[in-house]
Scaffold this motif. Structure first.
Motif, PDB file in Angstrom:
ATOM      1  N   LEU A  69       0.815  -1.220   0.000  1.00  0.00           N
ATOM      2  CA  LEU A  69       0.000   0.000   0.000  1.00  0.00           C
ATOM      3  C   LEU A  69       0.845   1.266   0.000  1.00  0.00           C
ATOM      4  O   LEU A  69       0.320   2.359  -0.233  1.00  0.00           O
ATOM      5  CB  LEU A  69      -0.919   0.010   1.233  1.00  0.00           C
ATOM      6  CG  LEU A  69      -2.129  -0.914   1.195  1.00  0.00           C
ATOM      7  CD1 LEU A  69      -2.862  -0.862   2.525  1.00  0.00           C
ATOM      8  CD2 LEU A  69      -3.067  -0.548   0.048  1.00  0.00           C
ATOM      9  N   THR A  70       2.147   1.128   0.254  1.00  0.00           N
ATOM     10  CA  THR A  70       2.999   2.311   0.399  1.00  0.00           C
ATOM     11  C   THR A  70       2.989   3.173  -0.860  1.00  0.00           C
ATOM     12  O   THR A  70       2.698   4.386  -0.802  1.00  0.00           O
ATOM     13  CB  THR A  70       4.432   1.897   0.747  1.00  0.00           C
ATOM     14  OG1 THR A  70       4.428   1.152   1.965  1.00  0.00           O
ATOM     15  CG2 THR A  70       5.320   3.127   0.907  1.00  0.00           C
ATOM     16  N   LEU A  71       3.312   2.596  -2.008  1.00  0.00           N
ATOM     17  CA  LEU A  71       3.385   3.396  -3.238  1.00  0.00           C
ATOM     18  C   LEU A  71       2.020   3.946  -3.663  1.00  0.00           C
ATOM     19  O   LEU A  71       1.924   5.130  -4.018  1.00  0.00           O
ATOM     20  CB  LEU A  71       4.009   2.584  -4.364  1.00  0.00           C
ATOM     21  CG  LEU A  71       5.495   2.228  -4.217  1.00  0.00           C
ATOM     22  CD1 LEU A  71       6.018   1.595  -5.502  1.00  0.00           C
ATOM     23  CD2 LEU A  71       6.325   3.437  -3.847  1.00  0.00           C
ATOM     24  N   PRO A  72       0.941   3.143  -3.648  1.00  0.00           N
ATOM     25  CA  PRO A  72      -0.366   3.724  -4.011  1.00  0.00           C
ATOM     26  C   PRO A  72      -0.791   4.853  -3.089  1.00  0.00           C
ATOM     27  O   PRO A  72      -1.250   5.911  -3.565  1.00  0.00           O
ATOM     28  CB  PRO A  72      -1.317   2.525  -3.908  1.00  0.00           C
ATOM     29  CG  PRO A  72      -0.462   1.326  -4.102  1.00  0.00           C
ATOM     30  CD  PRO A  72       0.852   1.666  -3.499  1.00  0.00           C
ATOM     31  N   LEU A  73      -0.658   4.659  -1.771  1.00  0.00           N
ATOM     32  CA  LEU A  73      -1.076   5.712  -0.837  1.00  0.00           C
ATOM     33  C   LEU A  73      -0.211   6.958  -0.989  1.00  0.00           C
ATOM     34  O   LEU A  73      -0.717   8.085  -0.949  1.00  0.00           O
ATOM     35  CB  LEU A  73      -1.011   5.197   0.598  1.00  0.00           C
ATOM     36  CG  LEU A  73      -2.101   4.197   0.997  1.00  0.00           C
ATOM     37  CD1 LEU A  73      -1.905   3.752   2.445  1.00  0.00           C
ATOM     38  CD2 LEU A  73      -3.483   4.796   0.817  1.00  0.00           C
ATOM     39  N   LEU A  74       1.087   6.748  -1.155  1.00  0.00           N
ATOM     40  CA  LEU A  74       1.971   7.902  -1.338  1.00  0.00           C
ATOM     41  C   LEU A  74       1.628   8.658  -2.615  1.00  0.00           C
ATOM     42  O   LEU A  74       1.632   9.892  -2.638  1.00  0.00           O
ATOM     43  CB  LEU A  74       3.427   7.445  -1.370  1.00  0.00           C
ATOM     44  CG  LEU A  74       4.172   7.423  -0.044  1.00  0.00           C
ATOM     45  CD1 LEU A  74       5.551   6.809  -0.219  1.00  0.00           C
ATOM     46  CD2 LEU A  74       4.286   8.819   0.532  1.00  0.00           C
ATOM     47  N   LEU A  79      -0.335  13.565  -4.991  1.00  0.00           N
ATOM     48  CA  LEU A  79      -1.154  14.285  -5.970  1.00  0.00           C
ATOM     49  C   LEU A  79      -2.151  15.219  -5.292  1.00  0.00           C
ATOM     50  O   LEU A  79      -2.345  16.361  -5.726  1.00  0.00           O
ATOM     51  CB  LEU A  79      -1.886  13.277  -6.861  1.00  0.00           C
ATOM     52  CG  LEU A  79      -1.007  12.478  -7.831  1.00  0.00           C
ATOM     53  CD1 LEU A  79      -1.824  11.408  -8.534  1.00  0.00           C
ATOM     54  CD2 LEU A  79      -0.334  13.396  -8.846  1.00  0.00           C
ATOM     55  N   LEU A  80      -2.795  14.734  -4.222  1.00  0.00           N
ATOM     56  CA  LEU A  80      -3.750  15.584  -3.506  1.00  0.00           C
ATOM     57  C   LEU A  80      -3.032  16.709  -2.764  1.00  0.00           C
ATOM     58  O   LEU A  80      -3.523  17.841  -2.700  1.00  0.00           O
ATOM     59  CB  LEU A  80      -4.570  14.742  -2.531  1.00  0.00           C
ATOM     60  CG  LEU A  80      -5.499  13.711  -3.161  1.00  0.00           C
ATOM     61  CD1 LEU A  80      -6.236  12.927  -2.080  1.00  0.00           C
ATOM     62  CD2 LEU A  80      -6.496  14.364  -4.119  1.00  0.00           C
ATOM     63  N   ALA A  81      -1.855  16.411  -2.192  1.00  0.00           N
ATOM     64  CA  ALA A  81      -1.089  17.450  -1.499  1.00  0.00           C
ATOM     65  C   ALA A  81      -0.625  18.524  -2.466  1.00  0.00           C
ATOM     66  O   ALA A  81      -0.580  19.713  -2.122  1.00  0.00           O
ATOM     67  CB  ALA A  81       0.110  16.820  -0.792  1.00  0.00           C
TER      68      ALA A  81
END
Length: 359
Positions: A69-74, A79-81
């Motif tokens: 999940l690290t790469l997808p969540l990051l 992108l949102l940040a």
């Protein structure tokens, strides 16, 4: 003050809104939906990696799930940040406009320097990300980053998915790094401009602190996601990276505000110097009188008390664009959150849990 500075906050935001647009904003789907879809694409690639390595069912074990999940969540976060960093800056820049003593054209250019990322720049960053992914997975055929101990052989479709996914991840990271660096330098340049500062009431320049805090937290939360999902550092290099990342977050908070801090210090020095002159005048009147009446003593005592009270109030006023010292401390702790999280986690693991008999 320039006439345009009197425009309403809403009018200024509307004027600057195009500057904060990103390439993903121009797609037919809403930006958050696009970010989520790209995150799902990376999750699919991570599931493919797990299937290449072992049984796909092992994806849902706690250790593997956090890793995958690290790469997808990051990617979704970055992108949102990136969007939030630009969009949330516009209201604060509008509120800050009356305090900055430059004309409208110069202020618009300063806003552009802070929030704008041109399509050309985003294209260059995408090309760099794609070149790195192609070099890594196609030319050099290096091991997959999330499982460097294994050398896997991927089919052309698998390689294509891998190149696309890691290109998106690298592009999101490069775009966020570029935008935060540009944001910090732009904000620091704006902070060097002549400011209208009231040493007794810093409200007009508090947006500087809010802007810098958002800038710093963008860096801090990125590092914090790494630390939470990938676990504590395991060697000296990883400890050094965590310490440097925390230092970068703190620097992102402080350095852009140095010009404001300098001008706030100068404003406080000017008013305390004036108070000192008034106190010196009270002393001169007292010393020059051959005979001091009770009325004069009462007048001088009352005036001196008020001047000393005012000077105490001025000394307690902040020289950073935060409301008070406790607010400044809170934002510093927020900037240092990755390092604090690690330290607290280590204290808990090393001392507290053994005392409770938990291993």
């Amino acid at each position: 003050m320039a006439a345009g500075a009197a425009l309403s906050t809403a009018a200024l935001i509307a004027r600057w809104q195009p500057l904060a647009e990103l390439t993903l904003d121009r797609l037919p789907l809403p930006y958050p939906v696009v970010a989520l879809l790209l995150g799902l694409l990376l999750l699919a690639e991570q599931a493919m990696e797990q299937a290449m390595l072992s049984n796909i069912s092992r994806l849902f074990t706690p250790g593997n799930l956090a890793l995958r999940l690290t790469l997808p969540l990051l990617t979704v976060y970055m992108l949102l940040a990136l969007l939030a960093l630009k969009r949330s800056a516009l209201p604060q820049l509008a509120r800050l406009r009356p305090a900055v003593r430059i004309d409208d054209a110069a202020y618009d250019k300063a806003v552009q320097r802070i929030v704008q990322t041109s399509p050309r720049t985003e294209g260059v960053l995408l090309a760099v990300a794609l070149a790195v992914a192609l070099l890594w997975f196609v030319v050099l055929r290096l091991p997959y980053p999330m499982m460097a101990a294994y050398q896997l052989t991927a089919s052309p479709p698998q390689t294509l998915l891998t190149v696309v996914a890691y290109t998106i991840f690298a592009w999101a990271g490069l775009a966020l790094v570029w935008s935060t660096v540009r944001f910090g330098f732009g904000l620091g340049h704006l902070a060097q401009q002549p400011l209208t500062i009231n040493a007794l009431d810093p409200d007009s320049i508090l947006p500087f602190g809010r802007l810098s805090l958002r800038h710093s937290l963008t860096v801090a939360v990125t590092v914090l996601i790494f630390v939470i999902l990938l676990g504590a550092p395991g060697d000296l290099l990883e400890y050094s990276v965590l310490a440097l990342a925390s230092l970068a977050s703190l620097s992102a908070l402080i350095l852009p505000l140095w010009g404001v801090h300098r001008q706030m210090g100068e404003a406080r020095s000017q008013i305390t110097a004036r108070i000192s002159q008034e106190l010196a005048g009270c002393q001169s009147r007292l010393m020059e009188c051959a005979e001091v009446s009770n009325e004069m003593l009462s007048e001088l005592a009352e005036r001196t008390d008020k001047l000393i009270g005012l000077r105490t109030t001025v000394y307690r006023s902040p020289t950073w664009p935060f409301r008070n010292a406790s607010a400044a401390l809170r934002v510093v702790l927020a900037a240092m959150s990755p390092l604090l999280y690690f330290v607290l986690n280590e204290i808990l693991r090393t001392y507290v849990l053994p005392m409770l008999g938990v291993r």
